[in-house]
Design a protein around this motif. Structure first.
Motif, mmCIF file in Angstrom:
data_model
loop_
_atom_site.group_PDB
_atom_site.id
_atom_site.type_symbol
_atom_site.label_atom_id
_atom_site.label_comp_id
_atom_site.label_asym_id
_atom_site.label_seq_id
_atom_site.Cartn_x
_atom_site.Cartn_y
_atom_site.Cartn_z
ATOM 1 N N UNK A 234 0.819 -1.211 0.000
ATOM 2 C CA UNK A 234 0.000 0.000 0.000
ATOM 3 C C UNK A 234 0.854 1.263 0.000
ATOM 4 N N UNK A 235 0.362 2.275 -0.686
ATOM 5 C CA UNK A 235 0.944 3.623 -0.644
ATOM 6 C C UNK A 235 -0.120 4.520 -0.034
ATOM 7 N N UNK A 236 0.214 5.150 1.068
ATOM 8 C CA UNK A 236 -0.744 6.028 1.746
ATOM 9 C C UNK A 236 -0.275 7.479 1.600
ATOM 10 N N UNK A 237 -1.124 8.318 1.035
ATOM 11 C CA UNK A 237 -0.810 9.729 0.819
ATOM 12 C C UNK A 237 -1.753 10.558 1.680
ATOM 13 N N UNK A 238 -1.179 11.410 2.516
ATOM 14 C CA UNK A 238 -1.976 12.298 3.352
ATOM 15 C C UNK A 238 -1.630 13.738 3.011
ATOM 16 N N UNK A 239 -2.621 14.489 2.553
ATOM 17 C CA UNK A 239 -2.455 15.925 2.344
ATOM 18 C C UNK A 239 -2.797 16.625 3.653
ATOM 19 N N UNK A 240 -1.824 17.338 4.202
ATOM 20 C CA UNK A 240 -1.997 18.044 5.464
ATOM 21 C C UNK A 240 -2.240 19.518 5.192
ATOM 22 N N UNK A 241 -3.355 20.046 5.675
ATOM 23 C CA UNK A 241 -3.740 21.429 5.420
ATOM 24 C C UNK A 241 -3.417 22.305 6.622
ATOM 25 N N UNK A 242 -2.965 23.518 6.343
ATOM 26 C CA UNK A 242 -2.651 24.510 7.379
ATOM 27 C C UNK A 242 -3.931 25.226 7.783
ATOM 28 N N UNK A 243 -4.246 25.168 9.074
ATOM 29 C CA UNK A 243 -5.476 25.782 9.571
ATOM 30 C C UNK A 243 -5.297 27.230 10.002
ATOM 31 N N UNK A 244 -4.060 27.684 10.051
ATOM 32 C CA UNK A 244 -3.743 28.996 10.606
ATOM 33 C C UNK A 244 -2.995 28.876 11.915
ATOM 34 N N UNK A 245 -3.090 27.688 12.534
ATOM 35 C CA UNK A 245 -2.370 27.447 13.789
ATOM 36 C C UNK A 245 -1.661 26.098 13.816
ATOM 37 N N UNK A 246 -2.141 25.139 12.994
ATOM 38 C CA UNK A 246 -1.547 23.811 12.979
ATOM 39 C C UNK A 246 -1.955 23.106 11.690
#
Length: 260
Positions: A234-246
């Motif tokens: 498996x290849x797991x891709x997680x896009x992490x978004x900036x909320x303004x604080x984390x």
């Protein structure tokens, strides 16, 4: 096999989201990644102070790193330099522009430059990859490479419903060549939105993976970058978004790997 990759793109120093960039650096330094990848557009206009800021930020990140140029990394205002030496500033401050590669324990990553300083079309910011460029990448891979990754700036095939186009000359042929060569991932940026989808070629297990932007040039998507984890099946891709604080997960994809 287990590997962790940090995949960033389109940071656009000179127009970066400073808080998001700083926080991404902190996560990467703490994340025990095997490789940090930046798929182009480090700068906004390829001005020297922008490259200096980008180089300083990269120096603070763990090694190894693989960084490819994007269309914004060719001078925007210095016309003669953009035409005759488009990536001289990138190479002075960052590293080789035509191609970069990294290999370890059966994991092989090859970066290739799809940006051009000038083209015989009005919009020179769009992508281009020659058949010879694609062939060199394919020839570089070895039979023992169990995970094959190509890094470009422009998506070789358009993302359906994306906020902008790449219109890569030669992209379809290169995508077919990479699929036939059993490349697992083709990482890119340019459109400022994260995505994954399989190439409709060969066995359907060569995946295009796009990273978002860490700049203020948002296109309907918050600033983000990708963390990629690869295991045997498996290849797991997680896009992490900036909320303004984390950072928090924005999208996650689980992609089936082809059998060994």
């Amino acid at each position: 096999m287990k590997i962790r990759l940090a995949h960033l793109s389109d940071i656009h120093f000179g127009g970066e989201n400073k808080a998001a960039v700083a926080a991404a650096g902190e996560r990467i330094r703490a994340g025990s990644f095997d490789l940090t990848i930046v798929s182009g557009d480090l700068t906004r206009y390829a001005e020297t102070p922008e490259f200096e800021a980008a180089a300083a930020w990269l120096r603070d990140l763990p090694q190894p790193q693989l960084v490819t140029p994007g269309n914004h990394d060719a001078p925007y205002l210095a016309w003669a330099e953009r035409i005759f030496a488009p990536f001289r500033r990138f190479e002075r401050h960052v590293g080789p522009a035509p191609a970069q590669n990294w290999r370890r324990d059966g994991i092989a990553v090859h970066g290739v430059n799809t940006a051009r300083g000038a083209q015989p079309r009005i919009n020179w910011s769009k992508g281009q990859i020659s058949l010879r460029q694609a062939e060199r990448v394919v020839e570089w891979f070895e039979p023992s490479d169990r995970l094959r990754i190509v890094v470009v700036h422009h998506p070789l095939i358009e993302m359906l419903g994306g906020p902008m186009t790449a219109r890569v000359w030669g992209g379809e042929k290169a995508a077919k060549a990479f699929a036939r060569a059993r490349v697992d991932l083709v990482l890119s940026g340019h459109i400022h939105a994260p995505f994954t989808w399989p190439y409709p070629h060969a066995d359907g297990r060569t995946y295009a993976v796009g990273a978002g932007t860490l700049s203020v040039r948002e296109r309907g998507v918050p600033p983000s970058y990708n963390e990629v984890e690869v295991e045997d099946g498996c290849i797991r891709v997680t896009a992490l978004a900036w909320t303004g604080s984390h950072y928090e997960p924005y999208r996650t994809w689980a992609l089936d790997r082809r059998p060994a």
